[in-house]
Motif scaffolding. Sequence first.
Motif, PDB file in Angstrom:
ATOM      1  N   THR A 584       0.760  -1.339   0.025  1.00 50.28           N
ATOM      2  CA  THR A 584      -0.004   0.014  -0.111  1.00 50.28           C
ATOM      3  C   THR A 584       0.979   1.230  -0.076  1.00 50.28           C
ATOM      4  N   SER A 585       0.434   2.003  -1.129  1.00 47.71           N
ATOM      5  CA  SER A 585       1.212   3.455  -1.148  1.00 47.71           C
ATOM      6  C   SER A 585       0.982   4.199   0.142  1.00 47.71           C
ATOM      7  N   MET A 586       2.269   4.893   0.954  1.00 49.67           N
ATOM      8  CA  MET A 586       1.936   5.951   1.639  1.00 49.67           C
ATOM      9  C   MET A 586       1.659   7.317   1.315  1.00 49.67           C
ATOM     10  N   PHE A 587       1.407   7.554   0.210  1.00 48.60           N
ATOM     11  CA  PHE A 587       1.067   8.763  -0.331  1.00 48.60           C
ATOM     12  C   PHE A 587      -0.081   8.769  -1.375  1.00 48.60           C
ATOM     13  N   GLN A 588      -0.670  10.005  -1.237  1.00 44.41           N
ATOM     14  CA  GLN A 588      -2.087  10.275  -2.105  1.00 44.41           C
ATOM     15  C   GLN A 588      -1.728  10.171  -3.564  1.00 44.41           C
ATOM     16  N   GLN A 589      -2.975   9.984  -4.405  1.00 41.96           N
ATOM     17  CA  GLN A 589      -2.629   9.571  -5.746  1.00 41.96           C
ATOM     18  C   GLN A 589      -2.140  11.132  -6.715  1.00 41.96           C
ATOM     19  N   SER A 590      -2.508  12.149  -5.909  1.00 39.98           N
ATOM     20  CA  SER A 590      -2.521  13.461  -6.612  1.00 39.98           C
ATOM     21  C   SER A 590      -2.386  14.708  -5.684  1.00 39.98           C
ATOM     22  N   CYS A 591      -2.134  16.091  -6.299  1.00 43.35           N
ATOM     23  CA  CYS A 591      -2.268  17.085  -5.539  1.00 43.35           C
ATOM     24  C   CYS A 591      -3.935  17.405  -5.036  1.00 43.35           C
ATOM     25  N   GLU A 592      -4.781  16.905  -5.967  1.00 42.41           N
ATOM     26  CA  GLU A 592      -6.182  17.057  -5.784  1.00 42.41           C
ATOM     27  C   GLU A 592      -6.709  16.240  -4.586  1.00 42.41           C
ATOM     28  N   ASP A 593      -5.942  15.206  -4.381  1.00 41.88           N
ATOM     29  CA  ASP A 593      -6.281  14.281  -3.143  1.00 41.88           C
ATOM     30  C   ASP A 593      -5.869  15.201  -2.108  1.00 41.88           C
ATOM     31  N   TYR A 594      -4.859  15.561  -1.861  1.00 41.97           N
ATOM     32  CA  TYR A 594      -4.093  16.333  -0.776  1.00 41.97           C
ATOM     33  C   TYR A 594      -5.037  17.520  -0.572  1.00 41.97           C
ATOM     34  N   LYS A 595      -5.560  18.416  -1.581  1.00 45.37           N
ATOM     35  CA  LYS A 595      -6.228  19.528  -1.347  1.00 45.37           C
ATOM     36  C   LYS A 595      -7.556  19.184  -0.726  1.00 45.37           C
ATOM     37  N   HIS A 596      -8.135  17.908  -0.961  1.00 42.33           N
ATOM     38  CA  HIS A 596      -9.420  17.690  -0.324  1.00 42.33           C
ATOM     39  C   HIS A 596      -9.254  17.020   1.104  1.00 42.33           C
ATOM     40  N   GLN A 597      -7.881  16.846   1.469  1.00 36.95           N
ATOM     41  CA  GLN A 597      -7.463  16.468   2.907  1.00 36.95           C
ATOM     42  C   GLN A 597      -7.244  17.848   3.588  1.00 36.95           C
ATOM     43  N   GLY A 598      -7.520  18.860   3.181  1.00 46.10           N
ATOM     44  CA  GLY A 598      -7.222  20.089   4.000  1.00 46.10           C
ATOM     45  C   GLY A 598      -5.953  20.632   3.893  1.00 46.10           C
ATOM     46  N   LYS A 599      -4.933  20.128   2.889  1.00 42.60           N
ATOM     47  CA  LYS A 599      -3.515  20.604   2.631  1.00 42.60           C
ATOM     48  C   LYS A 599      -3.582  21.898   2.080  1.00 42.60           C
ATOM     49  N   SER A 600      -2.292  22.490   2.139  1.00 40.90           N
ATOM     50  CA  SER A 600      -2.265  24.022   1.533  1.00 40.90           C
ATOM     51  C   SER A 600      -1.022  23.806   0.719  1.00 40.90           C
ATOM     52  N   SER A 601      -0.827  24.720  -0.177  1.00 45.83           N
ATOM     53  CA  SER A 601       0.162  24.735  -1.322  1.00 45.83           C
ATOM     54  C   SER A 601       1.652  24.353  -0.615  1.00 45.83           C
ATOM     55  N   GLY A 602       2.400  23.440  -1.520  1.00 49.87           N
ATOM     56  CA  GLY A 602       3.636  22.860  -1.055  1.00 49.87           C
ATOM     57  C   GLY A 602       4.289  21.853  -1.914  1.00 49.87           C
ATOM     58  N   THR A 603       5.251  21.068  -1.283  1.00 45.77           N
ATOM     59  CA  THR A 603       5.921  20.077  -1.913  1.00 45.77           C
ATOM     60  C   THR A 603       5.392  18.851  -1.587  1.00 45.77           C
ATOM     61  N   TYR A 604       5.003  18.076  -2.346  1.00 51.40           N
ATOM     62  CA  TYR A 604       4.099  16.616  -1.598  1.00 51.40           C
ATOM     63  C   TYR A 604       4.760  15.389  -2.509  1.00 51.40           C
ATOM     64  N   TRP A 605       4.909  14.257  -1.820  1.00 52.30           N
ATOM     65  CA  TRP A 605       5.035  12.927  -2.568  1.00 52.30           C
ATOM     66  C   TRP A 605       3.500  12.637  -3.063  1.00 52.30           C
ATOM     67  N   ILE A 606       3.784  12.086  -4.510  1.00 54.27           N
ATOM     68  CA  ILE A 606       2.424  11.633  -4.917  1.00 54.27           C
ATOM     69  C   ILE A 606       2.338  10.292  -5.480  1.00 54.27           C
ATOM     70  N   ASP A 607       1.478   9.321  -5.590  1.00 58.33           N
ATOM     71  CA  ASP A 607       1.594   8.039  -6.299  1.00 58.33           C
ATOM     72  C   ASP A 607       0.481   7.834  -7.194  1.00 58.33           C
ATOM     73  N   PRO A 608       0.332   8.158  -8.291  1.00 60.78           N
ATOM     74  CA  PRO A 608      -0.843   8.129  -9.195  1.00 60.78           C
ATOM     75  C   PRO A 608      -1.412   6.813  -9.145  1.00 60.78           C
ATOM     76  N   ASP A 609      -0.533   5.779  -9.277  1.00 57.55           N
ATOM     77  CA  ASP A 609      -1.211   4.685  -9.395  1.00 57.55           C
ATOM     78  C   ASP A 609      -1.256   3.480  -8.316  1.00 57.55           C
ATOM     79  N   GLY A 610      -1.024   4.144  -6.880  1.00 56.96           N
ATOM     80  CA  GLY A 610      -1.067   3.393  -5.754  1.00 56.96           C
ATOM     81  C   GLY A 610      -0.219   2.440  -5.649  1.00 56.96           C
TER      82      GLY A 610
END
Length: 1316
Positions: A584-610
């Motif tokens: 299981t990936s530790m990261f969200q699939q996209s910036c869109e996913d982080y936004k809807h978790q209440g995150k703000s702009s910044g650098t993130y790890w993403i994993d598009p295919d989980g």
Amino acid sequence: MKMFHVTKLLLPVLCSIFITCRAASSVYRKCEDSLATPLPYSSFTSSSVYARDYGAGYAKLNRKQGAGGWSPSDSDRYQWLQVDLGARKQLVAIATQGRYSSSDWTSKYQLLYSDTQTNWRPYLQDGNIWTFEGNVNSEGVVRYQLQHAILARYVRFVPLDKSKAGRVGIRLEVYGCSYWADVIGFDGHGILSYRFRSKKMKIVKDVIALKFRTTGGDGVLLHGEGQQGDYVTLELRRARLQLSMNLGSNQYGSIQGHTSVTSGSLLDDDHWHSVIVERYRRNVNFTLDHHVRHFRTNGEFAHLDLDYEISFGGLPLAAKSSFGGRGNFVGCMEGITYNGDNITHLVRRGKVDTSSFRNLTFSCAESNTFPVFFNSTSFLRLPGQTDSDTLSVSLSFRTWNPNGLLMFTALADGWVEVGLTEGKITVYMNVTLKKNTHIDISSGSGLNDGQWHSVHLNALENYAMLTIDGDEASTVRTAIPVQIMTGGTYYFGGYFQHLTTHNTLQRPFQGCMQLIHIDDHLVDLKAVEQGLIGTFENVSLDMCAIIDRCVPNHCEHGSHCSQTWDTFSCNCSGTGYDGATCHTSMFQQSCEDYKHQGKSSGTYWIDPDGSGAIEPFRVMCDMTEEKVWTTVKNNLSPQTSIMTANPDEKAVLHLSYNVTDEQLQSITSSAEKCEQYLAYACRMSRLLNTPDSEPFTWWVGRANEKHSYWGGSGPGIQKCACGIEHNCTNPKHDCNCDADHRSWREDAGLLVYKDHLPVREVVVGDTGRAGSEAKLTVGPLRCQGDRKYWNAASFTSPASSLHFSSFRGETSTDISFYFKTSSSHGVFLQYSGTSDFLHIELKDGSSVSFSFDVGSEKMELIVRSPVPLNDDQWHRVEAEKNVKEAVLQLDGDHRDFRLTPPQGHTKLEFYSDLYLGASGGQRGFLGCMRALKINGFTFDLEEKAKVTPGLNPGCQGHCNSFGMHCKNGGKCVEQYNRYSCDCSLTAFDGPFCTEDVGAYFETGTLVRYDFLPEAAPSVVQEGKSFAGFAVPIEANLTHEELIFSFSTSSAPSILVYISSRTQDYLAVVLRHNGTLQIRYRLGGLPEPFTIDIDHRNMANGQPHTVNITRHSRKIRLQLDHYPVSTYILPEASDTEFNLIKSLFLGKVFETGQIDPILIERYNTPGFVGCLSRVQLNSLAPLKAALRSSQSAPVSTHGILVPSNCGASPLTISPLAANDPWHLETAGAVFPFSEESASSKGVNRNSAFIGGIIAVVIFTVLCIMVFVIRHMFRHKGSYHTNEAKGAESADCADAAIIVNDPAFTETIEESKKEWFI
């Protein structure tokens, strides 16, 4: 696209494999002969017999001779029944039966097999020694189809459990067919050299197959090479099989073709192992004992160029120097085939060079080893010399456990232990004769690696020596202060403490031993098996059942696998994945996913295919806009200067993005749009030249395609942005730089065709002339949105379902999706294969169930939510099952976890049925589902829903069509055959939030609303609460909006008063003449700031509406439908309304300091009249006072009579006929009831009159069209067939780009003449 490309490349190989499998399947179906029944009585032997008539020869299926089957003398685990099939056979199935007409049967058993009656091998399945489920009575036949066929001459059945009422009893049958293959023995000196028909072979497809058997851990099985550097090698290294291949490297070394893949372990077990290598171009299937590894060779070449020959059994002399001193293979091979040629058969016919063999044999020599297998409850007791002053013990062992007791012996005075401690050998000697003298010796490290290791302990006279793996140079010596005397009894394995008075701190040994020497004599373990010497308990003789639980490796994504005897564990550190198998990936699939978790702009790890193959990577997420931007930077600095030495030279600039092509494509493929800024600053440096000429400069994008359009333009148009907009420096050119000016110019703009992005390379051509200069800027790749995150389908009926026919499963399966519903139950998802089952369901509106099969056992996990799940809000479900555990997670917080059984983890079938929603007569899910992802693959629900009845693409529902009917800030809430309006945040009521909530105030009546400190500070400031909650005293407002309506015929009075803990207040009053006055006091001023509305008497008995909005110093006031008036607070005034305390309606009854003018002039006798629609930001105090069901800090004094104050609610038309949530349940009956949509308010007369008016208007329009056509029938006009958007664009090119950035060629303006 990537999957299609790989599939296309593998198609020929897959086709050949499929044909081979079909052929093999045909043979396999015929391989069903009864092998045991025709055998004579003497072919059956056993460990013991209960009585003469219970002999092994009577154990034939359905036979009644003798006592009707075999029964041993004792029903313990030392018993076995053996069948000699006469020759090697291929076995595909077994069947068992109890003893005839008795209470004797076997309920569980294991299967062993061998070619030579020695070195038995247990039948393995799913990485474990398989325990078969046997019989439950004496007559029923239980047949088991083997997961994979086995080859053996001898078969042993080992009973593990019996009937409760009787003894072990068995009748059996073995099904299979004859097997024959040429066997060749390799002595380590000879090799087989198979010469090709032509001197050189340039091959695009290879199929190599063989079986091997050995006790050696190293040796070359096959090797072939070519003069161009191509080679293929298959060899054993530390009992693992390594395939090395090189299809070619270039002379500069920039393309390295070497590829090496390792498979299997413990291959020196003297059992047969099957190998198949299938290659088509660069795609390779490497199969070892039914485990397939797919890989793609490095480099860019696709042919294997071999010269002269391919060798089996070792390296030819010519290759020894270039490939090192690798040893030849020692053991046996059979069934060697190379691209259809049967090499072993050709050897028998003398068609293959065997001159290097000293003595070529077509047989397999038997091994002299006799292994002993220990589990955690095993021991072996052996005799030795008594009262000897020399102790000598040696043995070989293999294990995965870091700790365990290998040997224990009692001395005349003391004892000696030899054990494994943290992977090293430790010797502990205790001599009690001389005040408990302790002697410790240790040597070696990492000896729990599964390989064979030897230990030799020698103690004599006054010293002891410990040697590991025969390395005399590293022998450890230590002095012994006293002379030892042996006790004569030796225990091996560790589980013996119930037999002796000595205690040991070591754990029992789990693993295998062989070549045990006591007093320098090899122990005859066959004699131990026959009961002639020694004793043992729970030991398996002549068998080493060690299992490598890390092969195949269940630890995913490059994580490290470690193991003990019983289990394995995965170290996920640094992988970006988590879970028992790092799936299981530790990261969200996209910036869109982080936004809807209440995150703000910044650098993130993403994993598009989980959990898919694409690794996580870092991106920049810009969340300042409504839609999220994902940014990936490149290594090119802005304004990079470009110069070349001569005019014909081109500068090539390569861009890297610190991510792989697959990672970049995962962003662009799911994005709604992408863009990349491209700028070229120039001075006497031309850019694109004319559209019909070869460009000076171009850029290379995805797929290494050359593009000659620039930023601001589009594919197929060799222009810059100024050429599209017709504002270039020189109108004769389409780029500013093409004017070739001596002053600096620039061509810049955005590339927006995302299938071409990102920019990988820029080739600049015109910078070599005298005076030429250029600067290049390539911005980061920016992509907006995530279509996969919002890919949704609406299930509009309990009978709706989506069917996907090809779901590929693995031993690890993860499923994730979002859902929202107002239904209390329904099936989300169900997978149904012929032997597998997986099911996810919503139950009772507050829990989710995840059930599945593991072998014959069904497991279910249930997660219950503390809040309702049918609240029409999005909820997330994540489910995973693997070989170690199953996990169900809800909304990221609530979790259920269960360990899974070790047996039964077969891969789900490749072709199977996956249903979303209704399946098998069950009530399906009713609502919306989105972002469904299984094993890293996102399912396209929208496209499937477009062609499936009962489903709609997206998640739209009623609110999309009728949400505008919810007025005055009411929130539209989906119901599944209707919609409703949530008015809790408004001062209105009713179905559409249009009904006034008001009350008539008599003399002295007041309403008081207190703002309490217990509530959250965001209630008033952000408008997120409802009427039952209040603002804390700490709240300092810089913005408030006060709205209310009133009607009265009496003045003066206080309409609304808002107090504070300070002297700040807001008051709205009617003066004596009926005019309105607003009084603000925010501090900083000696007197309140007042707004007087003198032009109108508002105490005239008519309804009036007041809207007061303040932002800092700016106050906006609207009365009724008059224009908005704006007022500005003085600079000296504060801008914060500090610590608001209470809101009063009708009259003020407050303690503390109050403006005396308010009390003296306006507070007596109080407001008499009607107040309604009272709202301060999101608070409705009057509504809270009138709704006794709401728990709010509100109080009333005097008589308050509910009234609508003469206002009329807005009439809303009913639902349209094309209801998007229509229940398609014709002919189906479901055990639930849903409300139908209300149809009140339909005026049939109005509808009839409207229809007549529509007919009249249609008739008039028809007459007008006829007249116009008659008047202009001879006049021509031109129609420009441009793209939509031309009316707002400057030219046709710009119109094309505005309308569709995905065009691929220039669309010329085509004019056609039309006659009206």
